[in-house]
Design a protein around this motif. Structure first.
Motif, PDB file in Angstrom:
ATOM      1  N   LEU A 142       0.833  -1.199   0.000  1.00  0.00           N
ATOM      2  CA  LEU A 142       0.000   0.000   0.000  1.00  0.00           C
ATOM      3  C   LEU A 142       0.871   1.252   0.000  1.00  0.00           C
ATOM      4  O   LEU A 142       0.617   2.209  -0.740  1.00  0.00           O
ATOM      5  N   ARG A 143       1.920   1.244   0.799  1.00  0.00           N
ATOM      6  CA  ARG A 143       2.825   2.393   0.838  1.00  0.00           C
ATOM      7  C   ARG A 143       3.478   2.615  -0.527  1.00  0.00           C
ATOM      8  O   ARG A 143       3.626   3.750  -0.980  1.00  0.00           O
ATOM      9  N   ARG A 144       3.847   1.534  -1.196  1.00  0.00           N
ATOM     10  CA  ARG A 144       4.471   1.642  -2.509  1.00  0.00           C
ATOM     11  C   ARG A 144       3.522   2.301  -3.517  1.00  0.00           C
ATOM     12  O   ARG A 144       3.928   3.183  -4.288  1.00  0.00           O
ATOM     13  N   VAL A 145       2.244   1.888  -3.497  1.00  0.00           N
ATOM     14  CA  VAL A 145       1.246   2.475  -4.393  1.00  0.00           C
ATOM     15  C   VAL A 145       1.114   3.967  -4.127  1.00  0.00           C
ATOM     16  O   VAL A 145       1.106   4.798  -5.054  1.00  0.00           O
ATOM     17  N   LEU A 146       1.036   4.352  -2.863  1.00  0.00           N
ATOM     18  CA  LEU A 146       0.858   5.756  -2.509  1.00  0.00           C
ATOM     19  C   LEU A 146       2.068   6.600  -2.892  1.00  0.00           C
ATOM     20  O   LEU A 146       1.925   7.746  -3.320  1.00  0.00           O
ATOM     21  N   GLU A 147       3.232   6.038  -2.757  1.00  0.00           N
ATOM     22  CA  GLU A 147       4.443   6.787  -3.110  1.00  0.00           C
ATOM     23  C   GLU A 147       4.598   6.950  -4.618  1.00  0.00           C
ATOM     24  O   GLU A 147       5.081   7.982  -5.099  1.00  0.00           O
ATOM     25  N   GLN A 148       4.168   5.959  -5.366  1.00  0.00           N
ATOM     26  CA  GLN A 148       4.321   5.991  -6.826  1.00  0.00           C
ATOM     27  C   GLN A 148       3.287   6.882  -7.490  1.00  0.00           C
ATOM     28  O   GLN A 148       3.592   7.585  -8.461  1.00  0.00           O
ATOM     29  N   GLU A 149       2.063   6.886  -6.990  1.00  0.00           N
ATOM     30  CA  GLU A 149       0.961   7.504  -7.731  1.00  0.00           C
ATOM     31  C   GLU A 149       0.601   8.919  -7.288  1.00  0.00           C
ATOM     32  O   GLU A 149      -0.043   9.651  -8.027  1.00  0.00           O
ATOM     33  N   LYS A 150       0.940   9.319  -6.070  1.00  0.00           N
ATOM     34  CA  LYS A 150       0.668  10.691  -5.600  1.00  0.00           C
ATOM     35  C   LYS A 150      -0.810  11.071  -5.753  1.00  0.00           C
ATOM     36  O   LYS A 150      -1.174  11.955  -6.530  1.00  0.00           O
ATOM     37  N   TYR A 151      -1.660  10.414  -5.000  1.00  0.00           N
ATOM     38  CA  TYR A 151      -3.101  10.647  -5.087  1.00  0.00           C
ATOM     39  C   TYR A 151      -3.493  11.959  -4.419  1.00  0.00           C
ATOM     40  O   TYR A 151      -2.890  12.385  -3.421  1.00  0.00           O
ATOM     41  N   ASP A 152      -4.542  12.586  -4.963  1.00  0.00           N
ATOM     42  CA  ASP A 152      -5.081  13.806  -4.363  1.00  0.00           C
ATOM     43  C   ASP A 152      -5.840  13.493  -3.079  1.00  0.00           C
ATOM     44  O   ASP A 152      -5.938  14.345  -2.188  1.00  0.00           O
ATOM     45  N   ALA A 153      -6.397  12.293  -3.004  1.00  0.00           N
ATOM     46  CA  ALA A 153      -7.126  11.893  -1.800  1.00  0.00           C
ATOM     47  C   ALA A 153      -7.141  10.374  -1.705  1.00  0.00           C
ATOM     48  O   ALA A 153      -7.120   9.674  -2.718  1.00  0.00           O
ATOM     49  N   VAL A 154      -7.161   9.881  -0.472  1.00  0.00           N
ATOM     50  CA  VAL A 154      -7.393   8.466  -0.203  1.00  0.00           C
ATOM     51  C   VAL A 154      -8.711   8.367   0.542  1.00  0.00           C
ATOM     52  O   VAL A 154      -8.894   8.992   1.590  1.00  0.00           O
ATOM     53  N   HIS A 155      -9.638   7.612  -0.024  1.00  0.00           N
ATOM     54  CA  HIS A 155     -10.998   7.481   0.509  1.00  0.00           C
ATOM     55  C   HIS A 155     -11.129   6.081   1.098  1.00  0.00           C
ATOM     56  O   HIS A 155     -11.209   5.092   0.366  1.00  0.00           O
ATOM     57  N   VAL A 156     -11.135   5.993   2.433  1.00  0.00           N
ATOM     58  CA  VAL A 156     -11.177   4.704   3.119  1.00  0.00           C
ATOM     59  C   VAL A 156     -12.613   4.427   3.568  1.00  0.00           C
ATOM     60  O   VAL A 156     -13.146   5.108   4.452  1.00  0.00           O
ATOM     61  N   ASN A 157     -13.234   3.438   2.939  1.00  0.00           N
ATOM     62  CA  ASN A 157     -14.614   3.067   3.235  1.00  0.00           C
ATOM     63  C   ASN A 157     -14.615   2.043   4.365  1.00  0.00           C
ATOM     64  O   ASN A 157     -14.027   0.969   4.247  1.00  0.00           O
TER      65      ASN A 157
END
Length: 365
Positions: free
Chosen positions: A72-87
């Motif tokens: 999960l950390r790898r995805v977040l570091e690579q893609e630079k999302y404007d928001a993470v929406h945790v349902n």
């Protein structure tokens, strides 16, 4: 704008329906969704890909905590999302909120979709983790007041910290269709029968066990009754066994997961929904959009009753015979017209055509 959605499962339940209903609208508004999946396949996988979404498969956090965090950390570091929406169905797993915070994500959304949690272990973890949500989340969403108060607390709700985002639906999609009704009833051999329907995954929350007891009482009073169950889940074999033991095999249809839920709603005469707990159930909204009379448990928030005259609440633990009588009293009642339904849903902010813009604004804030 890129949003990462977390918390979807492999069964098309309420959380999955929420995300997809909004995704279908927002994909045409410059908002793209990607998804984290801990299973072999995510619900609505083909449609997600058609809409341009990417799916990142990670280890199940319950089986490989460190592997989940690493990927999960790898995805977040690579893609630079404007928001993470945790349902969230509970606070039992707040790991994605923490990882998003550590990765420096600007907007981290904790979204409550439930008003209770089953199981002692989950309840203990939920209680332990709730106070930690404030450390990580920059925004708190809920499908309704009950869900917001349950996960985030009364004080957070009273202080205006929680934004309510409706479980809005495409009302027109679920409108009653006489053509679909007659066609599907012929295919299923249900012409002339009094069809009681339920839509939901087979797990503790949906109370299929109690539902079968209710139907057993209905059949004693109305031999032409048939129960149609749409959905799947881990408890399905157990419920099928109970149906056989009660001698109801010829009167219960297990339809499985269906892409045409709206057609099944059209073949129903009454919608029966005795859930043990809910947030704000999509399936009840969809049944009302179809004009169906609905008999539901009082564990469900009154916010879900858009068509108040069509929704009858009963005490959850009332005798099965009382439930059966309530269902039979709805037999033969006409559906509400589509024009009235659309206006009511719009006024109550449950029409996705109107509500998608509100979620877009929240992402952009």
């Amino acid at each position: 704008m890129k949003i990462l959605q977390v918390g979807l499962g492999n069964n098309p339940g309420g959380v999955e329906a929420f995300v997809m209903n909004y995704y279908r609208e927002l994909s045409g508004m410059g908002i793209s969704f990607d998804f984290i999946c801990m299973y072999e396949k995510i619900a609505y996988e083909e449609e997600i890909k058609r809409l341009g979404g990417r799916i990142y498969y990670v280890p199940n956090v319950k089986k490989d905590y460190f592997g989940y965090v690493k990927q999960l950390r790898r995805v977040l570091e690579q893609e630079k999302y404007d928001a993470v929406h945790v349902n969230m169905l509970s606070a039992a797993n707040i790991v994605p909120l923490r990882v998003a915070k550590e990765a420096g994500v600007r907007k981290i959304i904790a979204h409550s979709h439930n008003a209770s949690a089953p199981g002692m272990v989950r309840k203990l973890m939920d209680r332990w983790n709730r106070p930690k949500i404030n450390r990580y989340a920059t925004a708190k969403l809920a499908c309704g007041e009950a869900a917001g108060r349950w996960l985030f607390g009364d004080a957070a709700f009273e202080n205006g910290e929680i934004t309510l985002i409706s479980n809005a639906i495409d009302v027109g999609k679920y409108s009653f269709s006489l053509e679909k009704r007659e066609k599907l009833r012929r295919e299923l051999g249900l012409s002339g029968r009094f069809v009681i329907g339920h839509v939901g995954r087979f797990d503790l929350q949906k109370n299929h066990d109690g539902l079968i007891d209710i139907f057993d009482e209905i059949v004693k009073r109305e031999p032409q009754a048939v129960l149609c169950l749409v959905g799947d889940g881990s408890l399905r074999p157990q419920i099928q066994k109970k149906v056989r033991e009660k001698g109801l095999g010829k009167d219960v249809v297990f339809a499985g997961v269906r892409p045409d839920v709206e057609a099944f709603l059209s073949i129903f005469d009454v919608f029966l929904f005795p859930s043990l707990f809910e947030g704000l159930p999509f399936t009840l909204l969809e049944a009302q959009a179809n004009g169906l009379p609905c008999v539901v448990s009082d564990a469900i928030t009154r916010e879900a009753a858009v068509m108040k005259e069509k929704v009858r609440f009963l005490p959850l633990f009332a005798p099965s015979g009382k439930w059966a009588e309530a269902v039979l009293e709805e037999k033969g009642k006409e559906r509400t017209g589509s024009d009235v339904i659309r206006k009511r849903f719009g006024d109550a902010r449950f029409d996705i055509k109107q509500e998608a813009g509100r979620l877009k604004a929240l992402y952009e804030a």
